[in-house]
Write an enzyme that holds these catalytic residues in place. Structure first.
Site, mmCIF file in Angstrom:
data_model
loop_
_atom_site.group_PDB
_atom_site.id
_atom_site.type_symbol
_atom_site.label_atom_id
_atom_site.label_comp_id
_atom_site.label_asym_id
_atom_site.label_seq_id
_atom_site.Cartn_x
_atom_site.Cartn_y
_atom_site.Cartn_z
ATOM 1 N N SER A 129 0.840 -1.189 0.000
ATOM 2 C CA SER A 129 0.000 0.000 0.000
ATOM 3 C C SER A 129 0.885 1.253 0.000
ATOM 4 C CB SER A 129 -0.959 -0.045 1.182
ATOM 5 O OG SER A 129 -1.953 0.949 1.085
ATOM 6 N N ASP A 231 -9.752 -3.274 -5.581
ATOM 7 C CA ASP A 231 -8.854 -2.338 -4.919
ATOM 8 C C ASP A 231 -8.832 -1.033 -5.704
ATOM 9 O OD1 ASP A 231 -6.843 -1.017 -3.583
ATOM 10 O OD2 ASP A 231 -5.276 -2.483 -4.061
ATOM 11 N N HIS A 261 -8.203 -4.585 -1.423
ATOM 12 C CA HIS A 261 -6.912 -4.034 -1.018
ATOM 13 C C HIS A 261 -6.431 -4.656 0.290
ATOM 14 C CE1 HIS A 261 -3.812 -0.915 -0.712
ATOM 15 N NE2 HIS A 261 -4.146 -0.779 0.567
#
Length: 699
Positions: A129, A231, A261
């Protein structure tokens, strides 16, 4: 938002269970602003690769502690040193402060290679991320500062690479995830990204933060990228892959369909461990394989050391075999080489059992199963139970590998929340949904563990020509066999078309009922393989006669079965407990079905009566749990317990509701009670398994 993220992360760490002693971890301050947590595999004497790890959290949340389980698994399984960086966070510290901290940590790790026992020629950046974005930004900064030689690769998991308002012009048309996943997706959405970028103080044209704008991409080391379909950052990874390909950089991207995600931090999701182990393979992709050491232990121990009650199902039979099923797309690109392939892996969000309180369940009268039928194209409407993310979780992408499949074969029966075969409906009692498929693959790994990684015990020679796998299930045994024996032509048969389409050229799958008259040429097979067919055949003597007729003279037949229930030799298993009565219930079910569940006890004699010679029987007592003393038995026992826990509903739901008149709720309660006892090491239970093989006479 940061507080919510950190609270959730702390709860998830607890669910992973206590840390393994296979990895040592300690904290160290590298300057007045930055602390790192260092992970090192125990007992590794060689200099190891070093990965500098950057946690996720949108630049404004998270910490090394919240991704401790992931770092431990990566450190042990690569094996490598992991230096996890506690960089400063927004909004107090705007970007590029976090990137600068990450850069300083990378330099510290490199300068202290000797102290870390690190290999200075095998340093890489890794993160997820925002942390994936920082890993890429640190690489960019190393290149800008003339230090490209220090870093050999990047592993970017669901990374931030672009600003939603300023994607690279060349690929703006494919940058759609910010609109497609702007809302109604788990974990992060457009609002989260607006808050993250706002608090971080980033500018849309900052090429240090958003590396897809960098002019230095051609200087990047090899990059591994993982993306997820649900995501908002999906196309950050997709666009980065395209740009790196354009720049001639070695790059590989694995895409997880249907997943959101950062799902891999959830231990209750079956695919989490698969994702992490694939990231380990990603590390090996970006580094020189010649310098990669082997881990001290393989992945089977992860079952016992990184699991909790709701999570013990993310097992990957090494990343290699897991890639033989659905829902990961793998693309790779090297300078002068471009390859795209669809690897089929079967990763899937978990289903969890919410056990009803016993007082809430009356003694039910016999009930009819709750049954529906659905065409394959309608299956997306069938709900999976307790999907952790609320995402579509069917496996409708599975197709058969023969052209003769009709819609009637895929018009599956839905019953009590599970999916069953349509062809010869009701003949086989087991479900054919993704949960069942994963269980079959777990069983495959357990058999390999028991047989010293051998696919068979029969002495079939080095070059078998024609092989038949009856009841092939997911096809995983047949695929492994096709790899091991490229000289052989393998046919795998089953009632359900749940096998992959993309398989080796020497393997094909057919929809067939083994109880029908076999239509293959007689005397044509060198080897016939049967596994876990208890309760499937009404007339075993006829089945064995057919196998004998279709084998070549001198060919082998091999069968593997286990008992319908569980035993102990020391009286620690209460015969009146749900755990203890499971065997008798299985026997009674088989009697009512007219299809014995006691095949294991009977098959040696029946195979002999059919006319086979040179019959060998090998008997196993699989320990259930970790009650035995030796490490090998503890590993095996952990796998056996896991196999049983995942198999109880598959084995029982249909037969107990159809033939014993139980309600779904009563079945689930019985399973929950058995699972409670399975975890007790004071019960010295075991599960019997036997292998029998015999040879067709040569005369």
């Amino acid at each position: 938002m940061a507080e919510q993220y950190n609270t959730l992360g702390a709860a998830l760490v607890e669910q992973w269970g206590p840390p393994s002693d296979a990895v040592q971890a300690y904290d160290e301050e590298i300057n007045e602003h930055v602390t790192i947590r260092i992970y090192a595999p125990a007992c590794q004497k060689k200099a190891l690769p070093v990965g500098v790890y950057y946690h996720g959290g949108g630049y404004m949340a998270g910490s090394p502690a919240l991704e401790d389980p992931i770092c431990r698994i990566i450190s042990e399984q690569t094996p490598c040193i992991i230096v996890s960086v506690d960089y400063r966070l927004a909004p107090k510290y705007k970007l590029p402060t976090g990137i600068d901290d990450g850069y300083d940590a990378f330099l510290w790790a490199y300068e202290n290679a000797s102290k870390l026992n690190g290999n200075p020629f095998a340093y890489f950046a890794i993160g997820g991320s925002a942390g994936g974005g920082i890993a890429l930004s640190v690489t960019e900064k190393l290149i800008r500062n003339g230090k490209r030689s220090l870093i050999q690769g990047v592993v970017a998991l669901n990374p931030i690479t672009s600003h939603m308002d300023n994607p690279p012009a060349k690929y703006k048309d494919i940058y759609k995830s910010y609109s497609e996943n702007a809302s109604n997706v788990p974990l992060i959405d457009r609002h989260c990204m607006d808050v993250s970028f706002g608090n971080s103080g980033v500018q849309p044209d900052d090429s240090l933060v958003f590396v897809t704008l960098s002019s230095n991409l051609s200087s990047f080391p090899p990059v591994y990228i993982a993306t997820c379909e649900k995501d908002i950052l999906r196309d950050d990874g997709v666009v980065l892959e395209h740009l790196l390909q354009d720049a001639g950089v070695k790059v590989k991207r694995e895409h997880y369909a249907r997943f959101p995600h950062y799902f891999f931090v959830f231990p209750s999701v079956k695919a989490s461990l698969t994702f992490i182990l694939n990231a380990v393979q990603g590390i090996k992709f970006v580094l020189n394989p010649d310098i990669m050491p082997s881990p001290q232990r393989t992945t089977e121990h992860l079952l016992g050391e990184h699991t909790s009650t709701n999570r013990e199902s993310a097992v990957a039979n090494e990343a290699d075999s897991s890639k033989k099923r659905d829902h990961i797309t793998n693309t790779s690109h090297d300078a002068g080489y471009d390859q795209t392939s669809s690897n089929r892996t079967g990763i899937d969000s978990d289903t969890r059992l919410d056990t009803p309180h016993p007082d809430s369940i009356p003694n039910p009268a016999p009930t009819q199963p709750d049954t529906e039928f659905a065409d394959e194209e309608e299956q997306d409407e069938q709900p999976e139970e307790d999907d952790p993310f609320g995402l579509d979780d069917t496996d409708s992408t599975r197709t058969a590998s023969t052209a003769s499949i009709t819609s009637s074969i895929t018009r599956y029966r839905w019953e009590n929340g599970r999916r069953y075969h349509a062809y010869k409906d009701g003949v086989y009692w087991g479900p054919n949904d993704e949960q069942a498929a994963e269980h079959l693959d777990i069983a495959h790994h357990l058999f390999l563990l028991s047989f010293d990684n051998k696919l068979h015990l029969a002495p079939i020679g080095k070059n078998p020509q024609r092989v038949l796998d009856i009841g092939t299930g997911t096809g995983i045994w047949a695929m492994d066999f096709a790899d091991q024996y490229p000289s052989a032509q393998i046919i795998g048969t089953d009632l359900s078309p749940i096998q992959p389409t993309w398989v080796q050229p020497n393997l094909k799958f057919e929809i067939d009922d083994a109880e029908d008259e076999w239509m293959w040429q007689r005397d044509s097979f060198d080897y016939v393989h049967v596994r876990c067919m208890f309760g499937c055949i009404a007339d075993w003597p006829r089945f064995y006669q057919q196998a004998l007729r279709h084998l070549k003279p001198g060919g082998y037949f091999e069968q593997i079965e286990f008992a319908p229930g569980f035993k102990s030799d020391d009286g620690s298993l209460d015969p009146n407990s749900p755990y203890g009565t499971w065997h008798d219930i299985g026997v009674e079910v088989g009697r009512k079905m007219g299809r014995s569940f006691e095949t294991m006890y009977e098959m040696a004699d029946m195979i002999s009566d059919a006319g086979f010679t040179n019959i060998h029987e090998k008997r196993y007592k699989w320990p259930i749990g970790t009650w035995k003393r030796s490490r090998a038995d503890k590993v095996l026992g952990a796998w056996v317990r896991f196999h049983i826990e995942q198999g109880l509903e598959n084995w029982s739901m249909a037969v107990l509701t159809r033939f014993m008149g139980w309600s779904r709720e009563r079945v689930l309660l019985e399973i929950a009670l058995v699972k409670q006892d399975l975890k007790r090491d004071d019960i010295h239970g075991y599960h019997e398994m036997r292998v029998v093989y015999g040879q067709k006479p040569r005369d």
